[in-house]
Design an enzyme around this catalytic site. Structure first.
Site, PDB file in Angstrom:
ATOM      1  N   LYS A 106       1.035  -1.300   0.095  1.00  0.00           N
ATOM      2  CA  LYS A 106       0.198  -0.060  -0.030  1.00  0.00           C
ATOM      3  C   LYS A 106       0.820   1.287   0.194  1.00  0.00           C
ATOM      4  CE  LYS A 106      -3.285   2.224   3.090  1.00  0.00           C
ATOM      5  NZ  LYS A 106      -4.489   1.893   4.190  1.00  0.00           N
ATOM      6  N   HIS A 108      -0.397   4.391   0.088  1.00  0.00           N
ATOM      7  CA  HIS A 108      -1.316   5.453   0.845  1.00  0.00           C
ATOM      8  C   HIS A 108      -1.140   5.489   2.488  1.00  0.00           C
ATOM      9  CE1 HIS A 108      -4.652   3.443  -0.680  1.00  0.00           C
ATOM     10  NE2 HIS A 108      -4.988   4.125   0.169  1.00  0.00           N
TER      11      HIS A 108
END
Ligand SMILES: O=P(O)(O)OC[C@H]1O[C@H](OP(=O)(O)OP(=O)(O)O)[C@H](O)[C@@H]1O
Length: 218
Positions: A106, A108
């Site tokens: 991921k 963000h």
């Protein structure tokens, strides 16, 4: 090998819920197995709660293992590890941190590919099964990248099957990494249970035949 009471209870539960079934099942390896352990059936609150208690009972039984964090590999290891730390807390008053990996990184928000407690100290990996050992080797690499120390692995069922050599994938991991691989039950104990219960004559002879053909000698 003799059955402990939590192992007997686990097998009784797994058979009654059709999580452990007997018949003829083709495995990824191409082998025709007379039994199958289907983790996909831990799909409701009561069964997920029960399996966590069986992992926790096994860990209590392995008292010499000292771990700081339980790590559940994505995806199936995640609910199993969660349910086990709940059981450790509720039944044994052990408040153990846990974490798991994302399969996709991921980029963000908080980012990264580990969710939950930081991977620090002694780590216990908890998964459903080891087949070839690929998933576990990936986890061991993640743990080492985080400068943590893998101290053991626990799975629900050890099928005790040989791969291409004389040792099983589980034994190979134990040899390669010098850590124990525990299980709630293994093939030998399933056979013991069927003998003890009686009435499983046909399944029992198929299980023994399969063991003699594909499994390690203990
Ligand atoms: O020893 P191996 O050959 O790696 O096989 C065992 C792994 O395979 C399955 O997970 P999978 O990688 O299919 O992911 P999933 O949990 O998302 O289904 C299983 O949950 C183990 O983690």
């Amino acid at each position: 090998m003799s059955l402990k009471s939590y192992q007997r209870n686990f097998l009784e539960f797994a058979i009654s819920q059709e999580i452990l079934s007997f018949g003829s099942f083709t495995l990824k390896s191409g082998r025709k197995s007379p039994y199958f352990f289907n983790v996909g059936k831990f799909n409701k609150g009561s069964t997920l709660s029960a399996i966590g208690k069986f992992y926790a009972a096994t860990l209590q039984d392995e008292k010499k293992l000292d771990f700081d964090v339980v790590f559940g590999p994505a995806y199936k290891g995640i609910p199993l590890a969660s349910s086990t730390v709940i059981a450790l807390s509720e039944q044994y008053n052990k408040d153990v941190p846990y974490s798991f990996n994302r399969k996709e990184i991921k980029d963000h928000g908080e980012g990264g590919n580990i969710v939950g407690a930081p991977l620090k100290g002694n780590i216990l990996i908890l998964d459903d099964v080891i087949t070839a050992g690929t998933a576990i080797r990936e986890c061991l690499a993640i743990i080492k990248e985080n400068d943590a120390t893998p101290v053991g692995i626990i799975v629900a069922v050890d099928r005790q099957e040989r791969g291409t050599s004389e040792v099983s994938a589980v034994q190979q991991i134990e040899q390669d990494y010098g850590i124990p691989v525990m299980s709630i039950v293994n093939l030998e104990l399933i056979i013991e249970y069927l003998k003890e219960q009686g009435g499983y004559d046909e399944h029992l002879s198929n299980m023994k035949e399969y063991r003699d053909m594909y499994c390690i000698k203990k």
